[in-house]
Design a protein around this motif. Structure first.
Motif, PDB file in Angstrom:
ATOM      1  N   SER A  99      13.050  28.725  23.559  1.00  0.00           N
ATOM      2  CA  SER A  99      14.415  28.207  23.618  1.00  0.00           C
ATOM      3  C   SER A  99      15.188  28.877  24.744  1.00  0.00           C
ATOM      4  N   SER A 100      15.902  28.055  25.513  1.00  0.00           N
ATOM      5  CA  SER A 100      16.559  28.574  26.711  1.00  0.00           C
ATOM      6  C   SER A 100      17.655  29.608  26.419  1.00  0.00           C
ATOM      7  N   PRO A 101      18.649  29.314  25.554  1.00  0.00           N
ATOM      8  CA  PRO A 101      19.715  30.313  25.377  1.00  0.00           C
ATOM      9  C   PRO A 101      19.247  31.571  24.651  1.00  0.00           C
ATOM     10  N   ASP A 102      18.117  31.499  23.949  1.00  0.00           N
ATOM     11  CA  ASP A 102      17.658  32.649  23.163  1.00  0.00           C
ATOM     12  C   ASP A 102      16.780  33.607  23.946  1.00  0.00           C
ATOM     13  N   GLN A 103      16.437  33.271  25.191  1.00  0.00           N
ATOM     14  CA  GLN A 103      15.480  34.110  25.915  1.00  0.00           C
ATOM     15  C   GLN A 103      16.048  35.505  26.136  1.00  0.00           C
ATOM     16  N   VAL A 104      15.220  36.488  25.845  1.00  0.00           N
ATOM     17  CA  VAL A 104      15.638  37.892  25.941  1.00  0.00           C
ATOM     18  C   VAL A 104      14.557  38.641  26.687  1.00  0.00           C
ATOM     19  N   ILE A 105      14.985  39.548  27.568  1.00  0.00           N
ATOM     20  CA  ILE A 105      13.995  40.371  28.258  1.00  0.00           C
ATOM     21  C   ILE A 105      13.997  41.764  27.630  1.00  0.00           C
ATOM     22  N   LEU A 106      12.805  42.149  27.184  1.00  0.00           N
ATOM     23  CA  LEU A 106      12.634  43.431  26.491  1.00  0.00           C
ATOM     24  C   LEU A 106      11.991  44.392  27.470  1.00  0.00           C
ATOM     25  N   ILE A 107      12.636  45.570  27.640  1.00  0.00           N
ATOM     26  CA  ILE A 107      12.131  46.535  28.611  1.00  0.00           C
ATOM     27  C   ILE A 107      11.982  47.874  27.904  1.00  0.00           C
ATOM     28  N   ARG A 108      10.892  48.566  28.203  1.00  0.00           N
ATOM     29  CA  ARG A 108      10.749  49.897  27.618  1.00  0.00           C
ATOM     30  C   ARG A 108      10.994  50.941  28.700  1.00  0.00           C
ATOM     31  N   LEU A 109      12.045  51.722  28.502  1.00  0.00           N
ATOM     32  CA  LEU A 109      12.391  52.777  29.459  1.00  0.00           C
ATOM     33  C   LEU A 109      11.839  54.102  28.955  1.00  0.00           C
TER      34      LEU A 109
END
Lengths: 308, 494
Positions: free
Chosen positions: A197-207
């Motif tokens: 889903s377009s509005p739900d896209q989330v980028i998960l990053i591990r710092l």
């Protein structure tokens, strides 16, 4: 085609066949004809070649070559015929101003202003009713023409499917575990059930854990185990912010090069994007799965009028 | 036979007088008058190849599993639009050639319109009485840009899908009504409920081309009615047209040119790959590729969006995304309005209300030429700014430096271009005999040892220029005088 110019008012003198205007442009017409003929033969061969190329295979380069050569050579032949072998001229055509005589203009104006004005002035009621009816028709026709096209925005631009407790899943629906990503790893995630889903896209990053304190005040609990999650929709024009630079912990939008600082709440550091990427608060549950600990606190994506 | 059928038609429609006038229509000879023809002929190619493509393309966002002959995509879930675009490239004979020729024709269509327009602008051909035709032309340019965008959006590949996403956001940025317009256009929040591809399709293949065709008819009709402009030259005045007649000379030359333009488009279509959608893959709203650039005619808008600072306006519970609205809505609005209104802007400035059928040399109108150069420089700079990322990579410069260079360059370069062009025009006007072909001087020595000089023979092309022009209909009727029956009426010898 209403060219009323008096083209031939008196008989034109007949022109002798040896008049220079009737001579071909070419000094050596026979040679020019030979060149044009050769070109047209090449064109003919080219078209035959296209037919053959079509039947014996489907190589678009052979088709283009044969068709291109055919058209080019035939075109060259016809152009040479026109340019070098037809009477060279030059010929002249008179032109006249477009405006009518003053009397004609007056008559036209009189017809519009006086005749029309007379009728409209005398029947103001009918004129008014005609205007009213037409205007109403224009407005109501907009309903089916525009209003039927789609729903009103309502609240949808402010809403996503992220809720407290939503599981983070990949686009294939696989649940993301706290040990799935190495430090500097990046993953696009969705709330479970809304993959792609377009509005739900989330980028998960591990710092690396040492970078955590740079999170803005009030958000220190929004990341977990070095993970931070941001809306992947650029706040400039909505492209996916898909480039992550590991050394500087920056997210770059490939469309218009807005750069966001991942360590400091994804505030824009450079480029046209005006706002930080909204952050999704995440946590890890007892089973080791990543979950949202709330929804977004603002609308995701580019700006719009209703946004406070 | 021909005589008989013409009489039959003339009895019913009365075509003989106007038809003869039309066949005698004079076309001035100058290479720059062919630029508009390139646009016309690439439009013809667009229609022909477009009809071919419409037989195979399916305007649907429905998901299906790809089973065509392009193996890397096998088994992937793609939209019908994408699958049919790939299939018509690989599984339909000549399909790839037609699709690439269609795309090249669109790029050439808009390129030739731009160059044709520059010719009309710099030579002053838009002046009275041709303001209508200038406006019709600019309208076709705008419609052409719109239709180009709609067309390259149809394959539903990753690059074009990103363009549609950006279009949604641009519409959304309009104050007050933006989100409503965007929702109506897309049938909901992005990516909509699957209606955008069919909607773009009907706009792309029916509505916009129909508008272009109507305007094209008006463009050519006005051209016939008002006749061509011509450059100054021997025998050429404000009250005549000197050149070649429609039939047969111009018709032969232009038919040849149609073939050659088409040849160029198909050669490009076969040998220069364009928009390889199978490499980009199906569009997914969460995926993106590096170096995302639109087709060339959208570049100036993309560049403007890139170099715009992040000036969002927020207040009274509302947001105006100026960082989008200014470069993507207001900026093209201003540019197109200046273009449409230019004939009136100029005539107000020059107070020149006369008819103009003779063209200007650009150097003779320094202010106009300089203004045009400034406009081209502005659009050129925003165009190049749409490749800041590629340039930074290629030149190994920091992206920030490249961006800041363009932020200044879009403002400074047009000003510099204006003054340099103005200066060059004035210097050219001051130089005597500039632009004229010089005749060689032949030095002769007489038997008594005296030296004299005479002009050499004119060069082949120049000799033609030196002939006096003769009235059009003369040469077609090669008749002895005794057959002339009255004023302007002749009988053709059979």
């Amino acid at each position: 085609m209403s060219d009323e110019s008096p083209r031939v008012e008196e008989p034109l003198a007949p022109i002798a066949l040896d008049d220079p205007h009737l001579q071909p442009f070419a000094k050596h017409p026979e040679g020019a004809q030979a060149v044009a003929a050769i070109a047209m033969v090449v064109g003919f061969v080219g078209f035959i070649g296209f037919g053959v190329a079509y039947w014996i295979g489907n190589d678009s380069q052979w088709q283009a070559l044969t068709l291109g050569v055919g058209l080019l050579a035939l075109g060259f032949g016809v152009t040479a015929w026109g340019k070098y072998l037809m009477p060279q001229g030059p010929f002249v055509e008179e032109r006249h101003d477009f405006h009518s005589t003053e009397a004609e203009r007056d008559a036209m104006t009189a017809a519009v202003v006086e005749r029309g004005g007379m009728v409209v002035k005398r029947r103001k009621l009918l004129g008014g009713l005609l205007a009213l009816g037409s205007a109403t028709m224009g407005v109501v026709l907009l309903f089916p023409l525009v209003r039927s096209l789609g729903p009103k925005p309502g609240n949808t631009l402010f809403e996503t499917n992220w809720k407290t407790g939503s599981r983070l899943v990949t686009v294939d629906g696989r649940e993301v575990r706290a040990d799935d990503l190495e430090v500097d790893g990046v993953l696009t995630v969705f709330p479970k059930g809304f993959q792609g889903s377009s509005p739900d896209q989330v980028i998960l990053i591990r710092l690396a854990k040492t970078l955590q304190p740079l999170q803005p005040p009030g958000r220190t609990e929004w990341g977990v185990l070095g993970y931070v999650a941001y809306s992947k929709m650029c706040t400039h024009l909505g492209c996916p912010v898909g480039l992550y630079q590991r050394q500087t912990q920056q997210l770059v939008c490939p469309c218009h090069q807005s750069i966001f600082d991942v360590r400091a709440g994804a505030i824009p550091q450079f480029g046209p994007a005006p706002r930080p990427l909204p952050q999704l608060p995440i946590t890890v549950d007892s089973a080791g799965l990543l979950r949202a600990s709330g929804g977004f606190d603002q609308a995701v994506g580019p700006g719009f009028w209703e946004r406070p | 036979m021909i005589d008989k059928s013409l009489r039959w038609i003339d009895d019913r429609l009365g075509i003989a007088k106007g038809g003869r006038t039309f066949l005698d229509k004079i076309f001035p000879d100058h290479w720059s008058f062919m630029l508009g023809e390139i646009a016309l002929y690439s439009f013809v190619v667009l229609l022909a190849t477009g009809v071919f493509l419409s037989l195979y393309y399916i305007p649907s966002a429905n998901e299906i599993v790809y089973h065509g002959s392009y193996l890397p995509l096998h088994g992937q879930r793609v939209s019908e639009a994408y699958a049919s675009s790939v299939s018509l490239s690989f599984d339909v004979k000549s399909g790839l050639l037609m699709r690439q020729a269609h795309h090249w024709a669109a790029d050439i269509f808009l390129g030739s319109i731009a160059v044709h327009m520059a010719r009309v602008f710099f030579t002053g051909a838009f002046r009275k009485p041709r303001e209508f035709n200038w406006i019709v032309g600019v309208s076709m340019l705008i419609l052409g840009i719109v239709n180009g965008f709609l067309g390259y959006s149809l394959p539903d590949d990753l690059v074009s899908g990103t363009g549609i996403r950006i279009a949604f956001s641009i519409v959304e940025s309009i104050p007050l009504v933006g989100s409503y317009l965007a929702f109506f256009l897309f049938g909901g929040n992005y990516p909509g409920n699957g209606v955008i591809i069919p909607r773009f399709y009907i706009l792309h293949i029916l509505i916009v081309p129909l508008l272009i065709m109507v305007l094209l008819g008006a463009h050519l009709g006005l051209l016939v009615k008002q006749k061509h402009t011509q450059f100054k030259g021997k025998g050429k005045t404000e009250h005549n047209v000197v050149g070649s007649p429609m039939f047969p000379t111009f018709m032969a030359k232009t038919t040849g040119f149609l073939f050659m333009s088409t040849a160029a488009i198909f050669l490009l279509g076969g040998f220069a790959q364009i928009n390889p959608i199978w490499q980009f893959g199906q569009y997914e709203p969460f995926q993106i590729s590096y170096a995302v650039q639109p087709d060339w005619y959208m570049g100036w808008l993309d560049g403007a969006a890139r170099i715009m600072p992040s000036w969002e306006w927020v207040g009274w519970g509302h947001t105006i995304p100026l960082e989008v609205f200014l470069p993507a809505v207001i900026f093209p609005g201003i540019i197109f309005n200046i273009l449409i209104l230019w004939p009136f802007i100029e005539s107000r400035h020059t107070k020149d209300l006369a008819y103009h059928n003779l063209l200007d040399r650009p150097r003779d109108r320094p202010k106009r030429t300089a203004a045009g150069a400034a406009m081209l420089m502005l659009l050129g700079m925003t165009f190049f700014a749409s490749s800041t990322d590629v340039m930074a990579n290629f030149l190994e410069l920091p992206l920030k430096s490249v961006l800041w260079f363009f932020r200044f360059a879009v403002i400074i370069a047009p000003i510099i271009a204006y003054f340099i062009t103005y200066k060059i025009c004035n210097e050219m006007r001051a130089a005597e005999g500039i632009g004229k072909r010089k005749r060689a001087q032949v030095v002769l020595r007489s038997s008594t040892g005296e030296y004299t000089t005479v002009d050499s023979e004119p060069r082949p092309g120049d000799g033609y220029e030196e002939l006096e022009a003769i009235p059009v209909p003369t040469y077609i009727d090669l008749v002895p005088p005794e057959l002339v029956t009255g004023a302007g009426v002749r009988r053709v010898m059979r």
